[in-house]
Motif scaffolding. Structure first.
Motif: not given
Length: 510
Positions: A476-486, A460-467
Motif C-alpha cells: 500500500d505504501r509503495t502505491v500511495i507514495e507513487e500515486r498510482g501503479v509502480p 482515483p476511484v476509477a483506478d482502484l482495481p488496478a491499484l
C-alpha cells in the motif's frame, strides 16, 4: 514465550506455601509459573512481578495495579472470575533481580483463549466460552466494576471446562457512571472513544460500555477462529480501522459466516459510540446469548475429494507457473510470467462483479471465491477481481509454488505475510496458506484493506482495481507514495485487468 533476558526462579523454588514448577508465560510486568500448594498439592499459578529495577514511578504504578487486582479479587466471588488466593513476597537472595518481588497466587488454568486462537485450533464449545465470559462480565458490572482489559489473553480455560476472566490489574470501581484507570489497555480491544478523550490527573475515563465493545471484538474472534472484526496486520492498524469505522468513513465488516443472531449481537457490541452501546449491557447480552445455539452457519471444511478433483482439473488444463520475484511485508510481490489456461468461450453475461458461468474459473472454486468476496463490502472487491488476481498469480493451481521468493499456493502467499492476516476460510479451525478457502479468504481481507487505504489517500476511484492489484504485488505504501501503479508492477496489473475485463464481459480469452 519467556523473555530470556529476564531471570527466572528455578523449578522447586518455594514462595511461602507454594512450590513453583515450569514457566507458563511472561509479559511486560513479570512471569507466570505453574505451582502447587506444598500442603495438599492444589494446583495454582503464581505471577511474579519484579520491583527492584523499577523507577519510583513504575514501582508506584505496579503497586497500584496489584492493589487493584487484590482488592477486586477479595470483593468478587464468582465461578467465572479467577481468584487471587494470596499475595506473597519472594525471598530469593541468590536471584537479586527477583529478591523482594511481588507474587500473586491465582487459580491455575490449562491455557488461555489466546493460546487456542494463536495455535489455529477451534475454540472448544465456543458458546460455553462466550457464556462464561459474559456471565463473569455481568457479575463485575453488577458489582460496580469495569474490567478494562478484556481480550483473549485474559480469558482462561480450565481442564474441566472452566471459563475464567483473569488479570484484574486494570479493573476499576465505578464512581457513578464511570471510573478512571491508567492510560493502558490493549490497542485493538479499546473502544473508539478512548482515542478522542483527554487523560486527566486521575487517568482515562472508562465505562462499562468499553467492556461491551471488547466483548464484541472477542466474540467475533471466538466465532471465526481468531479473526479480528477490523482489518490490519498490527494492533495499531486494527485500532485505526476501528476509529475510521466510528467516524463513519468505513462500514462495519463482520465475517460472512457468522450466524445471524451472533451477527446482531456482535454488531450491537460494536456500536460506534458509548451512547449507542449503553442499551446493550452485559446482563442483557447474557440473556440474549442464553437462548442461542452454539452452531455457526459457515461453509464446512474443504473436502479432500474436492481438492483432488481441483488438482486434476488444473493438471488437465495444463496450468503452469513461471517466473519469480522479491517479497517482504512492505514489498509483497514482483510480477512473474506464466502461461494462461485454455480458452473457454460462450459465456453468459454475469451479474456485476460475479464470475461468468462458463469462465475458466474451476467450478469447485467459484463458491469459495464468492464467499471470500463477501468479507468485504467495498464494491471494488468482487468475485471477478479475486478470480482475475488468482488467475494472474497461479492460474488457479492449488499446488503452485515459487520457492525462490517463498510464495506458495493458489494465492501465492508468503507464509510470514499470510500469518499476519490469516483467515480460517473453511471453518476447520486451521489457517493454512495452502488451503484454497483460507488463502482466498485472506486475500479478500487483505485486498479490502488495500482498497480502504487507497480511498483514504484519495487516489482515483476509477483506478482502484488496478491499484489493489498493484498493492497486492508491492505494498500500500509503495502505491500511495507513487500515486498510482509502480512501473515494476505494471505487467502484473495489466494481466489482472485483462482477466477482469474477460470476466466482466463474460468471456475468457487467452
Amino acid at each position: 514465550m519467556t523473555d530470556l533476558t529476564t531471570p527466572t526462579l528455578p523449578e522447586g523454588f518455594r514462595v511461602d506455601g507454594w512450590e513453583l514448577a515450569g514457566v507458563i508465560g511472561s509479559g511486560g510486568w513479570g512471569t507466570v509459573y505453574e505451582a502447587r500448594a506444598v500442603a495438599d498439592g492444589t494446583p495454582a499459578a503464581v505471577k511474579v512481578l519484579p520491583t527492584g529495577a523499577l523507577a519510583p514511578g513504575q514501582r508506584a504504578a505496579l503497586g497500584e495495579l496489584v492493589d487493584r487486582e487484590v482488592r477486586f479479587s477479595a470483593e468478587a466471588d464468582h465461578p467465572h472470575l479467577v481468584r487471587t488466593r494470596a499475595v506473597c513476597t519472594v525471598d530469593a537472595p541468590d536471584v537479586p533481580a527477583l529478591d523482594g518481588a511481588i507474587a500473586l497466587v491465582m487459580d491455575r488454568a490449562e491455557e488461555s483463549l489466546c493460546e487456542v486462537l494463536n495455535a489455529g485450533r477451534a475454540v472448544p464449545d465456543p458458546l460455553r466460552v462466550l457464556r462464561g465470559v459474559v456471565e463473569g462480565l455481568a457479575h463485575m458490572h453488577g458489582a460496580g466494576w469495569v474490567h478494562g482489559d478484556l481480550k483473549p489473553a485474559n480469558v482462561l480455560l480450565g481442564t474441566d471446562g472452566e471459563v475464567w476472566l483473569a488479570d484484574f490489574g486494570l479493573a476499576t470501581e465505578l464512581d457513578g457512571t464511570h471510573a478512571h484507570m491508567p492510560p493502558l489497555g490493549t490497542l485493538d480491544h479499546l473502544p473508539p472513544e478512548w482515542w478522542s478523550q483527554r487523560t486527566g490527573a486521575d487517568g482515562a475515563v472508562v465505562r462499562p460500555t468499553a467492556d461491551i465493545w471488547a466483548f464484541g471484538v472477542l466474540a467475533h474472534q471466538v466465532l471465526t477462529g481468531g479473526l479480528h472484526p477490523f482489518p490490519g496486520a498490527t494492533a495499531r492498524a486494527r485500532s485505526l480501522a476501528a476509529q475510521s469505522y466510528a467516524r463513519g468513513t468505513t462500514p462495519l465488516r463482520l465475517d460472512a459466516g457468522l450466524d445471524e443472531n451472533w451477527r446482531r449481537i456482535v454488531a450491537d457490541c460494536l456500536a460506534p459510540d458509548h451512547e449507542t452501546r449503553l442499551q446493550h449491557t452485559a446482563a442483557s447480552l447474557r440473556s440474549r446469548i442464553a437462548g442461542l445455539s452454539g452452531r455457526r452457519v459457515r461453509r464446512g471444511p474443504w473436502p479432500v475429494a474436492a481438492l483432488a478433483a481441483l488438482a486434476a482439473v488444473t493438471a488437465v488444463a495444463g496450468f503452469t507457473l513461471l517466473g519469480g520475484g522479491g517479497n517482504d511485508k512492505n514489498d509483497r510481490k514482483d510480477d512473474g510470467g506464466r502461461t494462461t489456461p485454455a480458452v473457454v468461450t460462450g459465456a453468459r453475461q454475469p451479474a456485476a462483479g460475479s464470475i461468468p458461468e462458463d469462465s475458466d474459473v474451476p467450478v469447485a472454486l467459484r463458491p469459495v471465491i464468492a464467499d471470500a468476496a463477501k468479507r468485504c463490502t467495498d464494491p471494488e472487491v468482487t468475485p471477478a477481481l479475486l478470480a482475475a488476481m488468482l488467475k494472474a498469480e497461479s492460474g488457479f493451481d492449488i499446488h503452485a509454488s515459487r520457492p525462490a521468493s517463498e510464495e506458495y499456493g493458489i494465492a501465492m502467499w508468503t507464509p510470514a505475510v499470510f500469518r499476519a492476516w490469516a483467515v480460517d476460510g473453511d471453518g476447520d479451525g486451521d489457517k493454512d496458506y495452502l488451503s484454497p478457502p483460507d488463502a482466498i479468504s485472506t486475500m479478500s481481507l487483505y485486498t479490502c484493506w488495500l482498497d480502504q487505504q487507497f480511498k483514504k489517500a484519495q487516489l482515483p476511484v476509477a483506478d482502484l482495481p488496478a491499484l489493489i492489484a498493484a498493492g497486492w504485488r508491492t505494498s500500500d505504501r509503495t502505491v500511495i507514495e507513487e500515486r498510482g501503479v509502480p512501473a515494476r508492477a505494471q505487467p502484473y496489473v495489466d494481466k489482472v485487468l485483462r482477466n477482469l475485463a474477460d470476466y466482466q464481459k463474460g468471456v475468457s480469452t487467452p
